[in-house]
Design an enzyme around this catalytic site. Structure first.
Site, PDB file in Angstrom:
ATOM      1  N   HIS A 282       4.766  23.730 -15.105  1.00  0.00           N
ATOM      2  CA  HIS A 282       5.143  24.617 -13.847  1.00  0.00           C
ATOM      3  C   HIS A 282       4.668  24.148 -12.735  1.00  0.00           C
ATOM      4  O   HIS A 282       3.357  23.745 -12.826  1.00  0.00           O
ATOM      5  CB  HIS A 282       4.617  26.054 -14.312  1.00  0.00           C
ATOM      6  CG  HIS A 282       4.905  26.806 -13.365  1.00  0.00           C
ATOM      7  ND1 HIS A 282       6.064  27.587 -12.663  1.00  0.00           N
ATOM      8  CD2 HIS A 282       3.886  27.162 -12.209  1.00  0.00           C
ATOM      9  CE1 HIS A 282       5.836  28.169 -11.615  1.00  0.00           C
ATOM     10  NE2 HIS A 282       4.698  28.199 -11.400  1.00  0.00           N
TER      11      HIS A 282
ATOM     12  N   THR B 119       1.579  22.291 -20.315  1.00  0.00           N
ATOM     13  CA  THR B 119       1.841  20.867 -20.515  1.00  0.00           C
ATOM     14  C   THR B 119       2.037  20.270 -19.141  1.00  0.00           C
ATOM     15  O   THR B 119       1.407  18.932 -19.332  1.00  0.00           O
ATOM     16  CB  THR B 119       3.010  20.470 -21.474  1.00  0.00           C
ATOM     17  OG1 THR B 119       4.223  21.385 -20.843  1.00  0.00           O
ATOM     18  CG2 THR B 119       2.659  20.994 -22.843  1.00  0.00           C
ATOM     19  N   GLU B 120       2.022  20.762 -18.197  1.00  0.00           N
ATOM     20  CA  GLU B 120       2.105  20.016 -16.983  1.00  0.00           C
ATOM     21  C   GLU B 120       1.912  21.254 -15.849  1.00  0.00           C
ATOM     22  O   GLU B 120       2.720  22.032 -15.584  1.00  0.00           O
ATOM     23  CB  GLU B 120       3.670  19.362 -16.635  1.00  0.00           C
ATOM     24  CG  GLU B 120       3.892  18.154 -17.580  1.00  0.00           C
ATOM     25  CD  GLU B 120       5.063  17.666 -17.189  1.00  0.00           C
ATOM     26  OE1 GLU B 120       5.825  17.894 -15.987  1.00  0.00           O
ATOM     27  OE2 GLU B 120       5.560  16.712 -17.884  1.00  0.00           O
ATOM     28  N   ASN B 121       0.966  20.849 -14.954  1.00  0.00           N
ATOM     29  CA  ASN B 121       0.727  21.577 -13.794  1.00  0.00           C
ATOM     30  C   ASN B 121       0.006  20.755 -12.736  1.00  0.00           C
ATOM     31  O   ASN B 121      -1.295  20.392 -13.092  1.00  0.00           O
ATOM     32  CB  ASN B 121      -0.029  22.890 -13.998  1.00  0.00           C
ATOM     33  CG  ASN B 121      -0.117  23.882 -12.774  1.00  0.00           C
ATOM     34  OD1 ASN B 121      -1.273  24.147 -12.339  1.00  0.00           O
ATOM     35  ND2 ASN B 121       0.787  24.260 -12.242  1.00  0.00           N
TER      36      ASN B 121
END
Length: 521
Positions: A345, A413-415
């Site tokens: 996100h 997992t992604e920010n």
């Protein structure tokens, strides 16, 4: 004893209650309150991430086969300034150096991907398994574990073997399900004694839409209105098959978990009192994360996707919907194939209703949704043109996932956030602010009861940013791409993220005074 019709009525009531429980999200409740001081649950895992094509370089070394990104980036005009990932960060040669950066940050985990063509050059096991590629990942995993850093491994982060694209049409072809399963099975066999967290696919939305609908990403196909749906259908089936393979063949001995990483921006209704805007915002989310999450958690595509795409297909004079269908057997096979949900996100959009006419040849994923995306000009936009800092959207998304999918175990997992200006002083104060605000909203979501177990800062290093080349930098560490050795330098955000990790969040005044660390900016 209840009469038969009463029993049936009971079942219907239970079904209705089950369905409504999955949609119990309060659109009107948006608490954008003040900063929250507190710490994360004990054992919360802090990490950073990368992906193979973006960081490894060594694109043609030690027996590696071509990926679709090798071929795509070598075509003139596809990537900004014609950049490629040929050498990127030279991560292939810098295992120990990069792990020392992770140790500096005191990370508990590192998320990376395995390059399919590095260990299976053609993508087909019977053709060749590249032992030099296996050796590289063995060394990376072993070094991580020696330094008490947990590897979280993505099996597919967009770098499909080129041979599979040329021979079969890549994810347009159902045969990818078996080829991907064969590759994943090899990874479980070779690395599964040490890797306990597996992610099948990273952000399949981008693979489907940008690879097969808009053509902005490899393989660069523009199959408007059909390509994205077909690619997604095969990826969902591939994910499920890999989960079942692990479950039946490897889980008993290896005791690992298999999940999927789905990306999603938050969609906020422009007018919270307007039912049409609320419906449009929900549609935005269902066409984004729900496209993949709803089959995996509930067994089929979101009803709103089936309704809208089916209706627009009929208006075009098509005999069947452009959205593929799952058989009843496939629905039960796909449902429940997720031990944890990875969430990527970055940003938020305002959403409002907008009708698009369906004429022949005018269909696309974007017009199927009947909505418009807007941004608030007051939102900070430090880097990528699509990325605005809207921290409260993160909490909203996490609570939406909790409501929709019955509170799954989540790993972020992604920010993270990029920059476009040259950061010559390594003074990325906007990234510090972004990490502060977004991790704090995640902490509030945990207080709300969302089951978040870990957080991955995106990304450890500056790296190749797909069609934007090296023009955007997401890294905590600055990489000098003009120097052939690709040296790394810590940005100011390294020290800040290290503080969050060391304090396990944002200790209140009393906790800070008791000798636990650190001033928070």
């Amino acid at each position: 004893m209840l009469p038969c019709c009463a029993v049936r009525a009971c079942h219907v009531l239970v079904l209705v209650l089950c369905l409504s429980a999955a949609e119990d999200f309060d659109w009107t409740k948006n608490d954008r309150g003040s900063f929250y001081y507190g710490t994360f649950p004990a054992g919360f895992s802090w990490g950073a991430g990368s992906s193979a094509y973006q960081t490894e370089g060594a694109w043609d070394q030690d027996g590696k086969g071509l990926s679709i990104w090798d071929v795509f980036s070598h075509k003139k005009g596809k990537i900004l300034q014609n950049d490629t990932g040929d050498s990127s960060c030279q991560g292939y040669y810098k295992i120990k150096e990069d792990i020392s950066l992770m140790k500096e940050l005191k990370l508990a985990h590192y998320l990376f991907s395995i390059s399919w063509p590095r260990i299976m050059p053609t993508g087909i096991k019977s053709d060749h398994v590249n032992e030099k590629g296996i050796k590289y990942y063995d060394e990376l995993i072993d070094n991580l574990l020696e330094n008490k850093i947990t590897p979280i491994v993505t099996l597919y982060h967009w770098d499909l073997p080129q041979v599979l694209q040329e021979k079969y049409g890549g994810w347009q072809n159902i045969s990818m399900v078996n080829y991907f399963n064969e590759f994943s099975n090899l990874c479980f066999e070779r690395f599964g004694n040490r890797v306990k967290y597996w992610i099948t696919l990273n952000n399949p939305w981008a693979v489907a839409v940008e690879g097969y609908e808009t053509g902005e990403h490899a393989p660069g196909l523009k199959l408007r209105g059909t390509g994205a749906y077909r690619a997604a259908h095969h990826m969902i089936k591939a994910h499920a098959k890999v989960w079942h393979t692990y479950d039946t063949k490897w889980r008993g001995n290896q005791k690992g978990l298999v999940g999927i990483s789905l990306s999603g921006d938050w969609g906020e209704p422009v007018d919270i009192s307007n039912q049409k805007d609320i419906e449009a915002a929900e549609r935005y989310l269902q066409f984004y994360m729900g496209w993949f999450a709803t089959p995996i958690f509930h067994g089929d595509y979101p009803q709103v996707m089936k309704d809208f795409i089916g209706r627009k297909s009929a208006q075009q004079g098509l005999g069947t919907s452009r959205l593929p269908t799952f058989s009843s057997q496939e629905k039960s096979y796909v449902k429940g194939t997720c031990d944890f949900l990875g969430i990527g996100h970055f940003t938020t959009r305002y959403i409002t209703q907008k009708n698009y006419q369906s004429g022949r040849g005018s269909s696309s994923y974007f017009t199927d949704r009947d909505l418009a995306e807007l941004v608030d000009p007051r939102w900070p936009d430090p880097g990528s043109e699509w990325l605005y800092s809207v921290p409260w959207g993160f909490r909203r998304l996490l609570n939406f996932v909790k409501a929709q999918y019955r509170n799954p175990m989540i790993y972020v997992t992604e920010n993270g956030v990029s920059e476009k200006i040259r950061c010559t002083e390594l003074c990325d104060d906007w990234r510090i602010q972004y990490y502060k605000d977004y991790t704090n909203e995640m902490l509030k979501a945990i207080k709300d009861g969302v089951n978040v177990r870990g957080y991955t800062a995106w990304s450890l290093l500056d790296k190749f940013e797909w069609d934007e080349g090296y023009s955007e930098r997401f890294g905590l560490y600055y990489v000098d791409f003009r120097n052939k050795n690709k040296p790394r330098y810590p940005k100011a955000s390294v020290q800040y993220y290290k503080r969050i990790v060391g304090s396990n969040g944002f200790p209140n005044q009393r906790e800070r005074n008791s000798g636990v660390l650190l001033p928070i900016y």
